[in-house]
Every structure is written in structure tokens, then in C-alpha cells.
Design a protein around this motif. Structure first.
Motif, short mmCIF file in Angstrom:
data_model
loop_
_atom_site.label_atom_id
_atom_site.label_comp_id
_atom_site.label_asym_id
_atom_site.label_seq_id
_atom_site.Cartn_x
_atom_site.Cartn_y
_atom_site.Cartn_z
N GLU A 147 16.51 0.36 5.17
CA GLU A 147 16.77 0.32 6.61
C GLU A 147 17.16 -1.10 7.06
OE1 GLU A 147 13.95 1.51 5.21
OE2 GLU A 147 13.57 3.56 5.91
N ARG A 186 -1.64 -0.73 8.32
CA ARG A 186 -2.97 -0.34 8.81
C ARG A 186 -3.92 0.12 7.71
NH1 ARG A 186 -0.44 2.41 13.82
NH2 ARG A 186 -0.14 0.57 15.13
N SER A 187 -3.40 0.32 6.49
CA SER A 187 -4.24 0.89 5.41
C SER A 187 -5.14 -0.20 4.83
CB SER A 187 -3.36 1.46 4.30
OG SER A 187 -2.46 2.40 4.82
N THR A 192 0.81 -1.22 0.00
CA THR A 192 0.00 0.00 0.00
C THR A 192 0.84 1.27 0.00
OG1 THR A 192 -0.12 -0.30 2.39
CG2 THR A 192 -2.03 -1.01 1.11
#
Ligand code: NDP
Ligand code: MG
Length: 412
Positions: free
Chosen positions: A129, A40-41, A13
Motif C-alpha cells: 500500500e 495493539r497486539s 506481530t
């Protein structure tokens, strides 16, 4: 192509996730979508599932998973919906999967990316990261399990394209950073320098004083690239280039001093490789992440990415300048952390994640991000980063120290 490649998109997302789905949709004869994941989307994940009909969808919470399952059933789509961190690892390592796009932002992407490498997948690495935190571990997993690691970050993808074949992906296992740097892979191929281009971000040319009052919306308004908010702030502080410097060292067995950062405001030259005979090879293109994504998906072939062809007459000029280390200290902090080795890059990354989140929440000024990272680096001891526990401990300790500093800091 006789058989379609099954693809898991971690972070489907997000900005990279959306670009990946766009490229995949252009080539249904080549790729099938195995799994799509989000944090969470749920609305965005629902739309992606309706369009791409993956076998599995993963979201963070059980409640969102139930909502998504019901919404998909109502639409007649029978995607298996799972939730939680273990499910992310499962869809990265599943036997059915050929390619994993690692496009979760931040440290949350580490475990599924490691799992994909351990399962010998083709790993398309956007989640820088993960590599910054655990360079030795990730490169080692890639080498030991015959995975293929292809850089999606545009600069590293450009360098990859300009290097002789086979200089990326940890072909030989080497447990420590020192061993890898001693190996110094690029020098053996006549490479003298990796020239990492940087747009300079939205505040190129600004003084440290002028930077003090910038807002999150200003920081996220990147002049050339449309990206997620975290990497947009990293681009504005130049921490993104610092993380990329570390990323380049791991991917290409380079020493930090072999990586030169070159500010190039047009973002057309995506990076360059200098050779001992005086040649400099560059990769150019419009700033559109679908180019490196398509490269990674089709490698070693080339496919249409939907990217507008580069018109050099429209570009007209290419400028290059040195970065301003005074106004943007994050680049130097990252270089120093890579030189310090061990868990220092993991500490840098964790402190930066806390700093950026606090800046986006309006709790920390823009200049506070670099200050926070410097304080946390000072507060955390450097230990060897050859075991996952050491990396995760360093990450947790750095986040704790960051919160302690934030509670004491005047702009908090
Ligand atoms: P976005 O913020 O746009 O997307 C991040 C994705 O990760 C979303 O799908 C998000 O889900 C998911 N996510 C966030 N937190 C978690 C979590 N805790 N657990 C599981 N999933 C999570 O980021 P970008 O697409 O811009 O960047 C993704 C990665 O690619 C970053 O590492 C970035 O540095 C790198 N990259 C990005 C570039 C770009 O042009 N955007 C260029 C080069 C590298 P949700 O939507 O539900 O929050
Ligand atoms: Mg980049």
C-alpha cells in the motif's frame, strides 16, 4: 559473514512479521534484531521480544508501552519500549539499522517506509500500500539516498528474480510518474511483458450474484496462503492483484498494459517475465512467504528459509486462466487508477482500506467494496503525487468521501 546485519521488523506481530522472525531465528550468526513493532497486539509483541530480545520495541499507545516495559523487566529483558508514529520512523532510520522489513499493513506503513528509504537502508517491501500510494515519492527516495528496495510480495519477488540484475529499486531519480513510464526500463532489456500470477482467491469461478452474500470468514479463508485479514479480503476481491499491478509498474518501470494478470489456482508459479526472443522465465516454489523473505534478507546470497522443497510430482499440474473482470471489478479499477496517474492510486487504496474494514465489521456487503472504491474515485480530483502532502491529502479526502458514501449506502 563477519558482521551481523541489524534488522528492524515493522509489523512484527503480523503474518509477514512472524515469517520474518522465523527466518531470522534460523540464522542468528547473520542477523541481529534491532527493533520490533506492533500496533495493539501487546501480548504477541511481548512474546516476540522475549524470544528475540530486540534493542527497541514500539507499540501504538503509551499505556501499552508501560505494560510491555513492566512485563519485559519482570522477565529480566531490558528492551527499550517506545510508542507512537514517530518511534516507528526512528527505528526505521536509526544509524544502527541495516535492513528494514516494511510489513505494516495499509497506509500506516507509509511514513516509516519512506524514512527507511531516505536513510539509505535495505528496504524489504511487503507493505504494497505504501508504494501504491506514493510510487513516485518512494522510488525517488530510494534513488536519491542509495537505498536498496527488494520486493517481498511473492509475485514481485519472482519477477525480480527473473529480470536481469539492476532493474528494480529506482536507480535514477525521476520526479513524476509520466517520466518514469516514459523511461520504460523493462523494454530496454528485451522484456515484453510481466505475467503476474493470481490464485483467484476463495471465490474463483463465482458469479457476481453468488458473491453478494459472502461473509468475512469465507473471504479470509484463502485456499493457498495464510495471511492477515486485510490482504485476504483483497485477494478475494482481486483488489490485491490490482494493487500488485500498480506495485509492478513502479518497481519495474512498466506501463499498466505491460502487466498481464494470469489466474493460476495452484500458486506454484509465483510470476513470470516474457522476453522478446520468446523466452518466458518463471520462479516456482511452494506458497510460503519465507522464500521471498529469505531472498530479501540474504540478497544477493541464498539461505535456508525452512520451506518445504517443491515436489512437482505432487503438484502434478499447473493451470492458467484469464481473470473475470465482471465478477471482480477491482482489478479494472486499479488498472484505470494507475492509468489516470497522480493521486488516483492513493485514492483507490484509501477507499479500499475503508471498504475492507467496513466489510470485516459486517457493515458493508462484499460487492460494496468495489462500488465504494468506484464512487470515491469519481468524487476525488486527481492531482500530481510528487509531494508527500498531496498524497496524504488525497488519502484523507478519499477516506472522508468513503465515510460519506457509507452513511448514504443502503447496506451500511
Ligand atoms: P497482518 O494484519 O497479519 O499484520 C499487520 C502488522 O501491521 C501487524 O504487526 C500489526 O500490528 C501492524 N499494524 C497494523 N496497523 C498498524 C498501524 N496503524 N500502525 C502500526 N502498525 C500497524 O498483515 P500481513 O502480515 O498479512 O501483511 C502485512 C503487509 O504485507 C500488507 O501490506 C500486505 O499487503 C503485505 N503482504 C502480505 C502477504 C502475506 O502473505 N501475509 C503477502 C504479500 C504482501 P498488530 O498485530 O498490533 O495489529
Ligand atoms: Mg502477492
Amino acid at each position: 559473514m563477519s558482521q551481523r546485519l541489524a534488522v528492524t521488523v515493522l509489523g512484527a506481530t503480523g503474518s509477514i512479521g512472524a515469517s520474518t522472525l522465523d527466518v531470522l531465528a534460523r540464522h542468528p550468526e547473520r542477523y541481529s534484531v534491532y527493533a520490533l513493532t506492533a500496533h495493539r497486539s501487546r501480548d504477541a509483541l511481548l512474546s516476540a521480544c522475549l524470544r528475540h530480545q530486540p534493542q527497541i520495541a514500539v507499540i501504538e499507545t503509551q499505556a501499552d508501552a508501560t505494560w510491555l516495559r513492566n512485563a519485559l523487566r519482570a522477565a529480566g529483558v531490558f528492551t527499550d519500549v517506545q510508542y507512537g508514529a514517530e518511534a516507528l520512523v526512528d527505528v526505521s532510520a536509526a544509524a544502527e539499522v541495516d535492513v528494514v522489513m516494511a510489513a505494516i499493513v495499509g497506509a500506516a506503513g507509509l511514513l516509516p517506509t519512506l524514512a527507511a528509504a531516505r536513510a539509505g537502508k535495505r528496504v524489504l517491501l511487503a507493505n504494497k500500500e505504501a508504494l501504491v500510494m506514493s510510487g513516485a515519492l518512494l522510488m525517488d527516495e530510494v534513488a536519491q539516498h542509495g537505498a536498496t528496495l527488494l520486493p517481498i510480495d511473492s509475485e514481485h519477488n519472482a519477477i525480480y528474480q527473473c529480470l536481469p540484475a539492476g532493474l528494480c529499486g529506482g536507480r535514477e531519480a525521476a520526479r513524476s510518474q509520466e517520466q518514469r513510464l516514459a523511461k520504460n526500463g523493462i523494454a530496454q532489456s528485451g522484456v515484453t511483458q510481466l505475467l503476474l500470477t493470481a490464485s483467484g482467491g476463495p471465490f474463483r469461478g463465482w458469479s457476481a450474484d453468488a458473491l453478494a452474500a459472502v461473509t468475512p470468514d469465507q473471504a479470509c479463508a484463502h485456499p493457498n496462503w495464510s495471511m492477515g485479514r486485510k490482504i485476504s479480503v483483497d485477494s478475494a476481491t482481486l483488489m490485491n492483484k490490482g494493487l500488485e499491478l500498480i506495485e509492478a509498474c513502479w518497481l519495474f518501470d512498466a506501463r499498466p498494459e505491460q502487466v498481464q494478470v494470469v489466474v493460476h489456482p495452484q500458486s506454484v508459479v509465483h510470476s513470470m517475465v516474457a522476453y522478446s526472443d520468446g523466452s518466458v522465465l518463471a520462479q516456482l516454489g511452494n506458497p510460503d512467504m519465507r522464500t521471498p523473505i529469505a531472498y530479501g534478507l540474504a540478497w544477493p546470497e541464498r539461505i535456508d528459509a525452512g520451506v518445504r522443497p517443491l515436489d512437482l510430482f505432487e503438484v502434478a499440474r499447473l493451470d492458467f486462466e484469464a481473470p473475470d473482470d465482471e465478477a471482480f471489478p477491482c482489478l479494472r479499477l486499479a488498472r484505470d487508477a494507475m492509468q489516470a496517474g497522480g493521486t488516483a492510486p492513493a485514492v483507490l487504496n484509501a477507499a479500499n482500506e475503508v471498504g475492507v474494514a467496513s466489510f470485516l465489521d459486517g457493515r458493508l456487503g462484499f460487492g460494496g467494496i468495489a462500488e465504494l472504491v468506484a464512487r470515491v474515485l469519481d468524487a476525488c480530483p486527481v492531482v500530481a503525487a510528487t509531494e508527500l502532502d498531496a498524497v496524504l491529502d488525497a488519502d484523507a479526502r478519499a477516506r472522508h468521501e468513503a465515510q460519506v458514501w457509507l452513511r448514504q449506502c443502503p447496506s451500511y
